[in-house]
Write a protein that holds these residues in place. Structure first.
Motif, PDB file in Angstrom:
ATOM      1  N   MET A 145       0.821  -1.208   0.000  1.00 25.24           N
ATOM      2  CA  MET A 145       0.000   0.000   0.000  1.00 25.24           C
ATOM      3  C   MET A 145       0.859   1.264   0.000  1.00 25.24           C
ATOM      4  N   GLN A 146       0.295   2.312  -0.532  1.00 25.93           N
ATOM      5  CA  GLN A 146       0.927   3.631  -0.507  1.00 25.93           C
ATOM      6  C   GLN A 146      -0.045   4.567   0.213  1.00 25.93           C
ATOM      7  N   VAL A 147       0.008   4.505   1.549  1.00 28.63           N
ATOM      8  CA  VAL A 147      -1.000   5.193   2.353  1.00 28.63           C
ATOM      9  C   VAL A 147      -0.825   6.704   2.353  1.00 28.63           C
ATOM     10  N   THR A 148       0.264   7.215   1.763  1.00 27.79           N
ATOM     11  CA  THR A 148       0.410   8.668   1.626  1.00 27.79           C
ATOM     12  C   THR A 148      -0.512   9.211   0.536  1.00 27.79           C
ATOM     13  N   VAL A 149      -1.037   8.342  -0.312  1.00 27.51           N
ATOM     14  CA  VAL A 149      -2.008   8.749  -1.322  1.00 27.51           C
ATOM     15  C   VAL A 149      -3.383   8.806  -0.674  1.00 27.51           C
ATOM     16  N   ASP A 150      -4.125   9.850  -0.973  1.00 30.79           N
ATOM     17  CA  ASP A 150      -5.489   9.960  -0.470  1.00 30.79           C
ATOM     18  C   ASP A 150      -6.350   8.915  -1.180  1.00 30.79           C
ATOM     19  N   PRO A 151      -6.992   8.011  -0.439  1.00 36.47           N
ATOM     20  CA  PRO A 151      -7.799   6.983  -1.100  1.00 36.47           C
ATOM     21  C   PRO A 151      -8.907   7.566  -1.963  1.00 36.47           C
ATOM     22  N   GLY A 152      -9.376   8.753  -1.628  1.00 34.55           N
ATOM     23  CA  GLY A 152     -10.411   9.391  -2.422  1.00 34.55           C
ATOM     24  C   GLY A 152      -9.908   9.971  -3.724  1.00 34.55           C
ATOM     25  N   ASP A 153      -8.594  10.139  -3.841  1.00 28.75           N
ATOM     26  CA  ASP A 153      -8.012  10.646  -5.086  1.00 28.75           C
ATOM     27  C   ASP A 153      -7.642   9.515  -6.040  1.00 28.75           C
ATOM     28  N   ASP A 154      -7.093   8.438  -5.514  1.00 23.35           N
ATOM     29  CA  ASP A 154      -6.692   7.300  -6.349  1.00 23.35           C
ATOM     30  C   ASP A 154      -6.650   6.064  -5.465  1.00 23.35           C
ATOM     31  N   PHE A 155      -7.791   5.423  -5.321  1.00 22.67           N
ATOM     32  CA  PHE A 155      -7.870   4.281  -4.426  1.00 22.67           C
ATOM     33  C   PHE A 155      -6.996   3.136  -4.910  1.00 22.67           C
ATOM     34  N   TYR A 156      -6.881   2.985  -6.210  1.00 20.66           N
ATOM     35  CA  TYR A 156      -6.048   1.924  -6.787  1.00 20.66           C
ATOM     36  C   TYR A 156      -4.598   2.065  -6.337  1.00 20.66           C
ATOM     37  N   ARG A 157      -4.047   3.275  -6.406  1.00 18.38           N
ATOM     38  CA  ARG A 157      -2.665   3.484  -5.985  1.00 18.38           C
ATOM     39  C   ARG A 157      -2.559   3.445  -4.465  1.00 18.38           C
ATOM     40  N   ARG A 199       2.880   0.968  -3.627  1.00 18.79           N
ATOM     41  CA  ARG A 199       4.257   0.508  -3.394  1.00 18.79           C
ATOM     42  C   ARG A 199       4.568  -0.711  -4.250  1.00 18.79           C
ATOM     43  N   TRP A 200       3.598  -1.585  -4.435  1.00 17.20           N
ATOM     44  CA  TRP A 200       3.801  -2.747  -5.312  1.00 17.20           C
ATOM     45  C   TRP A 200       4.028  -2.283  -6.742  1.00 17.20           C
ATOM     46  N   LEU A 201       3.239  -1.332  -7.209  1.00 16.63           N
ATOM     47  CA  LEU A 201       3.393  -0.821  -8.567  1.00 16.63           C
ATOM     48  C   LEU A 201       4.762  -0.191  -8.773  1.00 16.63           C
ATOM     49  N   ASN A 204     -18.759   4.591  -7.265  1.00 14.96           N
ATOM     50  CA  ASN A 204     -20.210   4.493  -7.417  1.00 14.96           C
ATOM     51  C   ASN A 204     -20.894   3.870  -6.202  1.00 14.96           C
ATOM     52  N   ILE A 205     -20.131   3.524  -5.162  1.00 17.40           N
ATOM     53  CA  ILE A 205     -20.691   2.795  -4.019  1.00 17.40           C
ATOM     54  C   ILE A 205     -20.645   3.672  -2.771  1.00 17.40           C
ATOM     55  N   ASP A 206     -21.785   3.948  -2.191  1.00 18.09           N
ATOM     56  CA  ASP A 206     -21.875   4.851  -1.038  1.00 18.09           C
ATOM     57  C   ASP A 206     -21.020   4.383   0.128  1.00 18.09           C
ATOM     58  N   ALA A 207     -20.998   3.074   0.383  1.00 22.13           N
ATOM     59  CA  ALA A 207     -20.270   2.555   1.547  1.00 22.13           C
ATOM     60  C   ALA A 207     -18.776   2.864   1.468  1.00 22.13           C
ATOM     61  N   TRP A 208     -18.228   2.951   0.260  1.00 19.23           N
ATOM     62  CA  TRP A 208     -16.796   3.279   0.115  1.00 19.23           C
ATOM     63  C   TRP A 208     -16.530   4.703   0.590  1.00 19.23           C
ATOM     64  N   TYR A 209     -17.423   5.617   0.273  1.00 19.56           N
ATOM     65  CA  TYR A 209     -17.255   7.003   0.727  1.00 19.56           C
ATOM     66  C   TYR A 209     -17.227   7.068   2.245  1.00 19.56           C
ATOM     67  N   GLU A 210     -18.103   6.310   2.874  1.00 16.02           N
ATOM     68  CA  GLU A 210     -18.165   6.304   4.333  1.00 16.02           C
ATOM     69  C   GLU A 210     -16.926   5.656   4.937  1.00 16.02           C
ATOM     70  N   ALA A 211     -16.471   4.567   4.317  1.00 15.78           N
ATOM     71  CA  ALA A 211     -15.348   3.823   4.878  1.00 15.78           C
ATOM     72  C   ALA A 211     -14.068   4.642   4.894  1.00 15.78           C
ATOM     73  N   PHE A 212     -13.859   5.494   3.889  1.00 17.28           N
ATOM     74  CA  PHE A 212     -12.594   6.224   3.773  1.00 17.28           C
ATOM     75  C   PHE A 212     -12.773   7.735   3.840  1.00 17.28           C
ATOM     76  N   ASP A 213     -13.913   8.172   4.353  1.00 17.60           N
ATOM     77  CA  ASP A 213     -14.173   9.608   4.537  1.00 17.60           C
ATOM     78  C   ASP A 213     -13.923  10.400   3.261  1.00 17.60           C
ATOM     79  N   VAL A 214     -14.409   9.904   2.142  1.00 19.30           N
ATOM     80  CA  VAL A 214     -14.229  10.579   0.856  1.00 19.30           C
ATOM     81  C   VAL A 214     -15.224  11.731   0.751  1.00 19.30           C
ATOM     82  N   THR A 215     -14.718  12.893   0.354  1.00 21.91           N
ATOM     83  CA  THR A 215     -15.539  14.102   0.272  1.00 21.91           C
ATOM     84  C   THR A 215     -15.484  14.683  -1.136  1.00 21.91           C
ATOM     85  N   SER A 216     -16.232  15.748  -1.328  1.00 21.07           N
ATOM     86  CA  SER A 216     -16.281  16.409  -2.635  1.00 21.07           C
ATOM     87  C   SER A 216     -14.949  17.031  -3.017  1.00 21.07           C
TER      88      SER A 216
END
Length: 697
Positions: free
Chosen positions: A34-46, A51-53, A670-682
């Motif tokens: 994982m690369q936890v310095t990346v905001d999950p709301g900006d690029d959840f894949y990264r 770090r693997w990539l 597209n999934i509401d629960a993901w926004y809640e899980a990672f505090d994703v905002t506008s």
């Protein structure tokens, strides 16, 4: 399951391969990737895989590399050890000694490089001479039938599947084919990349023909490219060919000359075998008509050249090194950017998989697939089915009549896990240790006889379309079944040591994805009995297509390279499967936790410093990750993948899947629960306002 005796020599020595995943912690979260310095709301894949990539290089023998590849290579090592072990199982009362001998002999025939090099072009010369000796068009039907038996890519492809409107019987489908490059775009697009590939293809074809000793190689190559360009003009696009209704065009065999005049179809089918069909299903009528026209109009010199090249393209990998190298240079290096061929033992193993896949799979599951895995995965299937039922019952956009049909279809789903109940019989296949090309040709004839012999027979409900050692899964609309081979049931897809959350986010979402194919834009045209039938009201279908249109638009906006974007219409079925699969898997996880008496509290949706509850470790936070977070991380982990640019372009034009970055980011947003899980905002890049989020199932 077979009870083959374990042969321990080499069995425990499973070599490490680049990118192998570290042993997961109890949570199943692979934090070292994982690369936890990346905001999950900006690029959840990264965020999940960064770090693997960054530290992973694509091996020189690969066009891409990712989670599937890692598991595939792990499985290959296990299969290699099994094959190396076969000579020592002759004293086993349970082993099929003759079948084991064939597996071993087939593998060794590919590894015998000295014999292959010494024979050079000689093994294929009789077939080439027969092609070039075709003196009149009346001989073409028999020639094409013989080449069909040998698996040569011809201008029309034959396949045997359930009849889409009569699923209790088999039908013969005729599909467009005959192109040496992947599909029509490569011949017709004015983009620079495709113009370069056309020039490279012309040179490649000329070199292949020259290596085989054919005269006028360049003239022949020019004619082949011209002929294939004309054929490509008549081919349907990939998107149009996805349409199950448009590609269902049944015709009595006697009427085929009216559909595609100019070719003697009666003689062709008579030469294929005695049990010919009374009717066929034409998938792309215009392409078939163009094929017949080309066969009736083009000079024999061009047709001979065309067939000769496709014979070489099919069998070059099993001939001497000059042809192997030329075939690799275009089909893998030029098209996909691969730098070097796979190790010879991997190619030998691929041949065994192609020729005797289930025989090898029988041995694989006996060694590497615990029976307990089946039961646990089946429990997950049950929860996913229950979650789908709950969602269908409450869909606001679906009317009652359609809802009843959807629930009836869901109730009729069947599931296959791990391996088939009955194994394919290879007793009629002759394999010789010193005859590689002969082995490959006999494999092709054996496979043709197996499939063509289904015509007129009852449908085999137990048949599998993947081997147990395949790292993949599938849904079959004709059988209304979901199938999960043993090899995909490994970490990080399925980890018996991990808690439910990450497993539901990984293999649970894959299960949901496959069920979702029964309700995607094409699978939803089939009912619970596997019959293509419109069970929708007009209003419900319109509402469904409005939602799928929004999903197409979302994915069309993903452009990993300049001028090369995701085709949202081509990838629609997979994107519906991903979105529905992950959404429903999340509901299934909640159901499983509730049934276990450990439903997560509202606070568990956020990462915090809550300790593990020793008495009930799945209830709250494990290793700092909530159940919801572990679930979505489990999804992201399975899609880690890197592509070479050439391969990425290929996949964008040919493949039904979006690149893995978008399979991750494009779904979670597209999934509401993901926004809640990672505090994703506008303020985050992946944020979609609630009204723009697509929810279908």
């Amino acid at each position: 399951m077979p009870t083959l005796r374990a042969c321990t020599a080499g069995m425990l020595l499973v070599m490490l391969v680049p990118g192998v995943f570290a042993a997961p912690r109890d949570a199943g979260v692979l934090e070292d990737r994982m690369q936890v310095t990346v905001d999950p709301g900006d690029d959840f894949y990264r965020y999940v895989n960064g770090r693997w990539l960054d530290r992973t290089a694509i091996p020189p023998d690969r066009s891409n590399y990712g989670t599937f590849t890692v598991i595939h290579e792990r499985t290959q090592q296990q299969l290699r050890a099994l094959i190396d072990c076969l000579p020592c199982i002759g004293d086993s009362e349970d082993a099929d000694v003759e079948e084991s001998r064939k597996i071993s002999a087939l593998y060794r025939s590919y590894m015998d490089l000295a014999t292959i090099e010494a024979r050079g072009i000689a093994p294929i010369r009789p077939l080439l001479e027969r092609v070039l000796a075709t003196e009149n068009r009346a001989a073409l039907p028999v020639l094409l039938a013989d080449l069909q038996h040998l698996g040569v890519d011809l201008p029309v492809a034959l396949s045997i599947f359930r009849d889409a409107r009569r699923p209790a019987q088999y039908a013969l489908y005729l599909s467009q084919s005959g192109l040496g490059m992947p599909e029509r775009t490569y011949y017709l697009s004015d983009k620079a990349r495709f113009a370069e590939l056309r020039a490279a293809y012309r040179g490649h074809v000329a070199r292949m023909l020259a290596l085989a000793g054919l005269d006028q190689a360049q003239r022949r190559a020019d004619a082949i490219l011209s002929l294939e360009r004309d054929l490509a003009n008549a081919h349907w696009t990939r998107v149009r060919s996805r349409d199950r209704q448009a590609t269902y065009n049944p015709s009595p065999l006697a009427d085929l000359p009216e559909v595609a005049p100019g070719f003697d179809w009666e003689a062709f089918f008579a030469a294929l075998g005695p049990m010919g069909p009374e009717r066929v299903i034409v998938r792309q009528p215009e392409a078939l008509a163009a094929t017949a026209r080309l066969l009736s109009e083009r000079p024999l010199f061009e047709l001979q050249s065309w067939f000769a090249y496709h014979v070489l393209a099919r069998y070059a990998p099993y001939l001497s090194s000059p042809l192997v190298a030329e075939h690799f240079d275009f089909h893998q290096s030029t098209l996909s950017g691969i730098e070097q061929p796979k190790a010879r033992w991997k190619r030998a193993l691929a041949l065994v998989e192609q020729g005797m896949g289930e025989a090898l799979g029988k041995r694989y599951v006996a060694e590497h697939f615990p029976a307990a895995h089946r039961a646990r995965v089946q429990r997950m299937v049950d929860y996913l089915t229950r979650a789908y039922r709950s969602r269908i019952q409450t869909l606001s956009w679906m009317g009652e009549r359609t809802r009843e049909e959807a629930l009836a279809k869901l109730d009729q789903f069947s599931t296959k896990i791990g391996y088939p109940e009955y194994w394919r019989d290879y007793s009629g296949l002759a394999i010789e240790e010193d005859d590689l090309l002969g082995n490959v040709m006999r494999i092709q004839r054996h496979a043709f006889d197996f499939h063509y012999g289904k015509l007129g027979q009852p449908v085999d409900e137990d048949e599998w379309f993947m081997t147990p050692q395949t790292v993949n899964a599938y849904y079959s609309p004709g059988g209304n079944e979901i199938v999960f081979p043993a090899a995909i049931l490994q970490p990080p897809f399925f980890d018996p040591a991990a808690d439910d959350a990450v497993n539901y986010g990984a293999i649970g979402a894959v299960i949901g994805h496959e069920i979702g194919h029964g309700f995607d834009d094409q699978g939803s045209r089939f009912d619970g009995e596997g019959r293509m039938r419109n069970w929708w009201t007009e209003a419900d279908r319109k509402r469904f297509e409005q939602r799928t249109a929004s999903l197409i638009e979302q994915y069309n906006a993903f452009c990993p390279l300049p001028e090369h974007c995701v085709n949202g219409a081509l990838s629609l079925g997979e994107n519906i499967g991903d979105l529905g699969g992950l959404s429903i898997a999340y509901i299934a996880l909640q159901m499983a936790l509730e049934d276990a008496g450990r439903a997560p509290h509202r606070d568990d949706l956020h990462r915090g410093d809550i300790s593990i509850d020793k008495a009930n470790p799945s209830r709250a936070v494990i290793d700092g990750w909530s159940a919801s977070q572990r679930f979505f991380i489990g999804w992201g982990q399975i899609w880690a993948r890197k592509y070479r640019e050439d391969e990425l372009i290929n996949r964008l034009n040919n493949g039904p899947h979006a690149p893995d970055r978008y399979r991750t980011n494009g779904v979670v947003r597209n999934i509401d629960a993901w926004y809640e899980a990672f505090d994703v905002t506008s303020d985050d890049a992946l944020y979609l306002p609630p009204e723009a989020r697509v929810s279908i199932w």
